[in-house]
Design a protein around this motif. Sequence first.
Motif, PDB file in Angstrom:
ATOM      1  N   VAL A 108      37.344  51.807  18.136  1.00 45.51           N
ATOM      2  CA  VAL A 108      37.519  50.330  18.579  1.00 45.51           C
ATOM      3  C   VAL A 108      36.219  49.819  19.269  1.00 45.51           C
ATOM      4  CG1 VAL A 108      38.712  51.178  20.847  1.00 45.51           C
ATOM      5  CG2 VAL A 108      39.065  48.666  19.948  1.00 45.51           C
ATOM      6  N   VAL A 109      35.954  48.698  19.002  1.00 47.23           N
ATOM      7  CA  VAL A 109      34.766  47.811  19.671  1.00 47.23           C
ATOM      8  C   VAL A 109      35.629  47.022  20.691  1.00 47.23           C
ATOM      9  CG1 VAL A 109      32.778  46.128  19.439  1.00 47.23           C
ATOM     10  CG2 VAL A 109      33.138  48.068  17.753  1.00 47.23           C
ATOM     11  N   SER A 110      35.223  46.934  21.911  1.00 48.32           N
ATOM     12  CA  SER A 110      35.821  46.133  22.747  1.00 48.32           C
ATOM     13  C   SER A 110      34.810  45.692  23.915  1.00 48.32           C
ATOM     14  CB  SER A 110      37.181  46.597  23.480  1.00 48.32           C
ATOM     15  OG  SER A 110      37.675  45.795  24.373  1.00 48.32           O
ATOM     16  N   HIS A 111      34.818  44.608  24.660  1.00 49.94           N
ATOM     17  CA  HIS A 111      34.062  44.242  25.781  1.00 49.94           C
ATOM     18  C   HIS A 111      34.840  44.251  27.161  1.00 49.94           C
ATOM     19  CE1 HIS A 111      36.183  40.416  24.870  1.00 49.94           C
ATOM     20  NE2 HIS A 111      36.310  40.218  26.158  1.00 49.94           N
ATOM     21  N   LEU A 169      36.110  26.606  31.710  1.00 48.42           N
ATOM     22  CA  LEU A 169      35.896  27.602  30.816  1.00 48.42           C
ATOM     23  C   LEU A 169      37.066  28.168  30.216  1.00 48.42           C
ATOM     24  CD1 LEU A 169      33.077  29.538  32.790  1.00 48.42           C
ATOM     25  CD2 LEU A 169      32.794  27.328  31.204  1.00 48.42           C
ATOM     26  N   ASP A 170      37.160  27.994  28.881  1.00 44.50           N
ATOM     27  CA  ASP A 170      38.446  28.587  28.119  1.00 44.50           C
ATOM     28  C   ASP A 170      37.986  29.780  27.392  1.00 44.50           C
ATOM     29  OD1 ASP A 170      40.787  28.732  27.120  1.00 44.50           O
ATOM     30  OD2 ASP A 170      40.999  27.060  25.762  1.00 44.50           O
ATOM     31  N   GLU A 171      38.472  31.072  27.910  1.00 46.29           N
ATOM     32  CA  GLU A 171      38.071  32.289  27.465  1.00 46.29           C
ATOM     33  C   GLU A 171      36.572  32.572  27.318  1.00 46.29           C
ATOM     34  OE1 GLU A 171      40.024  34.544  27.275  1.00 46.29           O
ATOM     35  OE2 GLU A 171      42.083  33.956  27.368  1.00 46.29           O
ATOM     36  N   PRO A 172      35.748  32.272  28.317  1.00 45.38           N
ATOM     37  CA  PRO A 172      34.251  32.351  28.072  1.00 45.38           C
ATOM     38  C   PRO A 172      33.800  33.741  27.448  1.00 45.38           C
ATOM     39  CG  PRO A 172      34.900  32.456  30.471  1.00 45.38           C
ATOM     40  CD  PRO A 172      36.201  32.367  29.528  1.00 45.38           C
ATOM     41  N   THR A 173      34.775  35.094  27.710  1.00 47.67           N
ATOM     42  CA  THR A 173      34.208  36.191  27.579  1.00 47.67           C
ATOM     43  C   THR A 173      34.182  36.926  26.229  1.00 47.67           C
ATOM     44  OG1 THR A 173      36.115  37.311  28.248  1.00 47.67           O
ATOM     45  CG2 THR A 173      34.556  36.827  30.020  1.00 47.67           C
ATOM     46  N   ASN A 174      35.102  35.908  25.393  1.00 46.07           N
ATOM     47  CA  ASN A 174      35.072  36.529  23.976  1.00 46.07           C
ATOM     48  C   ASN A 174      33.954  36.911  23.144  1.00 46.07           C
ATOM     49  OD1 ASN A 174      37.999  36.518  24.323  1.00 46.07           O
ATOM     50  ND2 ASN A 174      38.144  34.537  23.141  1.00 46.07           N
ATOM     51  N   HIS A 175      33.578  37.808  22.751  1.00 48.33           N
ATOM     52  CA  HIS A 175      32.238  38.202  22.015  1.00 48.33           C
ATOM     53  C   HIS A 175      31.206  38.631  23.006  1.00 48.33           C
ATOM     54  CE1 HIS A 175      34.665  36.745  18.644  1.00 48.33           C
ATOM     55  NE2 HIS A 175      34.645  35.452  19.084  1.00 48.33           N
ATOM     56  N   LEU A 176      31.453  38.611  24.105  1.00 47.10           N
ATOM     57  CA  LEU A 176      30.292  38.993  25.101  1.00 47.10           C
ATOM     58  C   LEU A 176      30.370  40.330  25.410  1.00 47.10           C
ATOM     59  CD1 LEU A 176      30.177  36.034  27.851  1.00 47.10           C
ATOM     60  CD2 LEU A 176      28.976  36.525  25.605  1.00 47.10           C
ATOM     61  N   ASP A 177      29.031  41.131  25.437  1.00 46.52           N
ATOM     62  CA  ASP A 177      29.074  42.425  25.710  1.00 46.52           C
ATOM     63  C   ASP A 177      29.231  42.428  27.154  1.00 46.52           C
ATOM     64  OD1 ASP A 177      26.574  42.243  26.921  1.00 46.52           O
ATOM     65  OD2 ASP A 177      25.624  42.261  25.008  1.00 46.52           O
ATOM     66  N   HIS A 201      41.590  36.360  30.521  1.00 46.74           N
ATOM     67  CA  HIS A 201      42.307  37.651  31.158  1.00 46.74           C
ATOM     68  C   HIS A 201      41.497  38.887  31.330  1.00 46.74           C
ATOM     69  CE1 HIS A 201      46.172  35.652  30.286  1.00 46.74           C
ATOM     70  NE2 HIS A 201      45.552  35.017  29.356  1.00 46.74           N
ATOM     71  N   ASP A 202      40.360  38.580  31.355  1.00 46.62           N
ATOM     72  CA  ASP A 202      39.360  39.554  31.627  1.00 46.62           C
ATOM     73  C   ASP A 202      39.216  40.051  33.206  1.00 46.62           C
ATOM     74  OD1 ASP A 202      36.701  41.031  32.687  1.00 46.62           O
ATOM     75  OD2 ASP A 202      36.096  40.878  30.239  1.00 46.62           O
ATOM     76  N   ALA A 203      40.174  41.226  33.682  1.00 46.83           N
ATOM     77  CA  ALA A 203      40.447  41.439  34.973  1.00 46.83           C
ATOM     78  C   ALA A 203      39.061  41.429  35.755  1.00 46.83           C
ATOM     79  CB  ALA A 203      41.288  42.551  34.973  1.00 46.83           C
TER      80      ALA A 203
END
Length: 691
Positions: free
Chosen positions: A364-367, A618-626, A649-651
């Motif tokens: 799995v690839v995940s940030h 900002l609406d889900e700004p971390t999607n796709h970020l490392d 939802h990035d704790a």
Amino acid sequence: MAVTCHEIIEKCFPNIDKEFFNYICGVLEDGTEDFESADDLYEALGTMLTQVAEEKEDGEIREICDRLFHVMKDGCDVPNDKVKILDAPVHIGDLVAAETNGDKEEDENSIWIAKRDKSSKVDPKKLEKAEAKLRDKQGKRGKDYVYKTNSISLQNEASASQQSNRKFDKMESAGTNKSYDIRIENFDISFGEKTLLKSANLILSYGRRYGLVGRNGIGKTTLLRMINSRSLRIPSHITVLHVEQEVVGDDTKAIESVLECDLQRTKLLQEEKEITTEMNSGCTDPNLNNRLSEVYQQLEAMEADKAPAKAAMILAGLGFSTSMQKQCTRPDLLLLDEPTNMLDMKAIIWLEDYLQTWSSTLLVVSHDREFLNIVATDIFHLNAQVLDLYKGDYEAFIKTRTERLKNQKREYDAQKQYRDHIQVFIDRFRYNANRASQVQSKLKLLEKLPELKPPEKDSDVVIRFPEVEKLSPPILQLDEMSFHYNKDRPIFSDVSLNANMESRICIVGENGAGKTTLLKILLGDLQPVSGLRHGHRGLRIGYFSQHHVDQLEMNLNSVEMLAAKFPGKTTEEYRAQLGSFGVSGDLALRPVASLSGGQKSRVAFSQMCMANPNFFILDEPTNHLDMETIEALGKALYKFKGGVILVSHDARLIRMICKELWICRNQNVESLEGGIDQYRKIVEEELAAQK
């Protein structure tokens, strides 16, 4: 008067459950740019609508989706007499492909199989036979050879080469390879002229769960696609499932796996089946009939008949199309690419629990570092064209890697000091005849020493937001705000909120609870039905939406795109703006389409800040970020002098910056003390109660 999507749904499904109605309306509201055709809309909502109205045929559901699509796109309904209902869906692309390539197996259209490059003129079967002959010839000569193939995955420019393994080839030919371990050794991957991996090894032990981490744009997604397309060779008997977004099913149908999570419903249905079987076999025990009546009453009380529709709604929210929900998908190797993107907390916890029971192999690839801490047993780190394996979860990886880098630095310093000491002697006595032999000896010693290479160190990710002037409060307020799309189904009632220049607020809640609607009201894109929205006259909001990246000009490079959006500045100014978000050098001159998801996000941030906003939504700004970029984003938001409201939802990001937590639920927005950890605890308790 123009008809609305809400009116079509109410008319076509008069008995629709309120929960489903709100969810479907939310999908239609937010999906204007997501659906390119009525077929896309049917794929997203078809199963759910069928479950809501079982009496309707598939053709009727498709007609309704067609009408909804035209209302979304054109603002007008399609008259019923203009809609032609076909016996089966017709896909023009499929007809063209069939006419061009002749008959194909049904598997070619399977969602689980990577689409082949339509421009390729090579017959894969003939290519495979030719390669087999080449392997036989090379084997007889006793020489190694390199297996090379152009990628047939979704990345048309990617290619892989791999060193042959005679033992592997012999076992494959004889059909004696029964191991479910995967050894992909000594392989290279390139994207165009760029080498992503060189002489790499990927060893996957059956039953282990591997996380794959590394910077944006270095080849993580490409590697997964190469494995899935078998451009990198894995044993032919191993089945592979590649899910590029959300979650997957198990060895039963995906929709059934969700239904089985309702243990009480599953238990009652099983009991009903057993009692019915006994009664049909001739048993006349009156207690059976009484118990069967009780079971029916309990099933009716919990609205068990609506469970399939609710399961379809959950799966649709997790990224399952209608056909995906009917697939049986327990592969030997499961590949997941950023599975937590767009999931709410409840879905993330469900996915974490589900994957911890995954019995075959997972990559799995995940940030999301907390997700990896819970799910992963091992971590692969892709860096400097090399894959390194670390035992343990993400925190263990960080600790081990830090120690490894320290040791490498100490070893490098010691070697350099030793070399410098020898070089000082050589330089001092180079022209001294009495020391000529010693100098020559030292020179030979230097030549024999291995090449001195400093330890690889990732460059720091830097994000800098613009300086802003302070504004006097009130800055952004909602006063007794109420909102609905349909007056019988309110989304918010009497909500009062306040945000200022010091605010660091995170909005959480289940998907469909109104988070995006609330953001649009705060932005001023939607007006309250009652109550007031007040914004400071000097307020300049920078908005980063979930789909911001998809709205970039893909055919332009980043500099050209900024120049088109904000004309009148010099190239140096555009490049400086991009550089403040880590998009510099050749990266700024590459077409946006060729950038990774994280790189595109940085370009989107750069574009958002060109107007010098003093308040971020900002609406889900971390999607796709490392993870490194998420860390940099958190630090930049912490230093930003304006206000911040985000949905995430990035704790880890939430802990870094947020002082307040707003929960959307029950037509209200509640402030929660205790932060994201307290919210997760609440969600876990709700899930436990449902079981």
